[in-house]
Design an enzyme around this catalytic site. Structure first.
Site, short mmCIF file in Angstrom:
data_model
loop_
_atom_site.label_atom_id
_atom_site.label_comp_id
_atom_site.label_asym_id
_atom_site.label_seq_id
_atom_site.Cartn_x
_atom_site.Cartn_y
_atom_site.Cartn_z
N HIS A 52 0.85 -1.19 0.00
CA HIS A 52 0.00 0.00 0.00
C HIS A 52 0.89 1.24 0.00
O HIS A 52 1.87 1.31 0.73
CB HIS A 52 -0.92 0.01 1.23
CG HIS A 52 -1.96 -1.04 1.18
ND1 HIS A 52 -3.16 -0.86 0.54
CD2 HIS A 52 -1.98 -2.30 1.65
CE1 HIS A 52 -3.87 -1.96 0.64
NE2 HIS A 52 -3.17 -2.85 1.31
N THR A 104 12.96 -9.37 3.65
CA THR A 104 12.72 -8.04 3.08
C THR A 104 13.72 -7.68 1.99
O THR A 104 13.57 -6.66 1.34
CB THR A 104 12.77 -6.96 4.17
OG1 THR A 104 14.07 -6.97 4.77
CG2 THR A 104 11.70 -7.20 5.24
N LYS A 105 14.76 -8.50 1.83
CA LYS A 105 15.79 -8.26 0.80
C LYS A 105 16.07 -9.58 0.09
O LYS A 105 15.91 -10.65 0.67
CB LYS A 105 17.07 -7.74 1.44
CG LYS A 105 16.91 -6.38 2.07
CD LYS A 105 18.21 -5.88 2.66
CE LYS A 105 17.96 -4.52 3.30
NZ LYS A 105 19.13 -4.02 3.99
N ARG A 119 18.43 -12.73 7.83
CA ARG A 119 19.86 -12.55 7.53
C ARG A 119 20.46 -13.92 7.23
O ARG A 119 20.03 -14.94 7.78
CB ARG A 119 20.59 -11.87 8.68
CG ARG A 119 20.64 -12.68 9.93
CD ARG A 119 21.07 -11.88 11.15
NE ARG A 119 21.17 -12.69 12.34
CZ ARG A 119 20.16 -13.21 13.01
NH1 ARG A 119 18.92 -13.02 12.60
NH2 ARG A 119 20.37 -13.93 14.09
N LYS A 122 24.26 -19.15 6.86
CA LYS A 122 25.07 -20.19 6.23
C LYS A 122 24.98 -20.04 4.72
O LYS A 122 23.95 -19.61 4.20
CB LYS A 122 24.59 -21.60 6.58
CG LYS A 122 24.86 -22.08 7.96
CD LYS A 122 24.39 -23.53 8.09
CE LYS A 122 24.57 -24.04 9.50
NZ LYS A 122 24.09 -25.44 9.61
#
Length: 135
Positions: A52, A104-105, A119, A122
């Site tokens: 949104h 988110t990445k 994150r 490994k």
């Protein structure tokens, strides 16, 4: 990547699912999203290519429309239960996303990710033929 897949349009964007991929119960999948071959999506995952808009503080958020960015989950991934994958993310081949992770990445191939935000902990080292801790 995907050569043969099933496509569904949910009104926002296409959802493309490759061969031999498994979709668990209670998932919310909002396109545009491409899921590769041999992917396991556990239960209660939210993957949304939709966001949104909210930047105009003079207008209610629901009046500002939406933006979309495709999600790509490449072949041979395992996405753990209760994970969230946000718009515009690519998860590389043979990744493991731990239960509850918020991605988110984009994630490089052959990675294991955990946490909020997710994150890499490994990565597979082909020269050593083993998974190596990154932290």
């Amino acid at each position: 990547m995907i050569e043969d897949f099933t496509t569904v349009n949910n009104g926002v964007g296409e959802v493309r699912i490759g061969n031999n991929s498994l979709i668990g119960l209670g998932n919310v999948i909002i396109g545009p999203i491409t899921v590769g071959n041999n992917v396991i999506l556990a239960q209660n995952i939210v993957a949304s290519g939709l966001n949104h808009n909210y930047t105009d503080t003079r207008r209610p958020i629901h009046e500002q429309g939406v933006s979309v960015a495709p999600i790509v989950i490449e072949d041979d991934c395992w996405i753990g239960a209760n994970s969230v994958i946000t718009a515009g993310v690519t998860i590389g081949k043979h990744c493991v996303i731990a239960a509850g992770a918020v991605v988110t990445k984009s994630i490089p191939p052959y990675s294991v990710v955990v946490g909020n935000p997710a994150r890499v902990i490994k990565q597979y080292d082909g020269s050593r033929n083993e998974w190596v801790k990154t932290i």
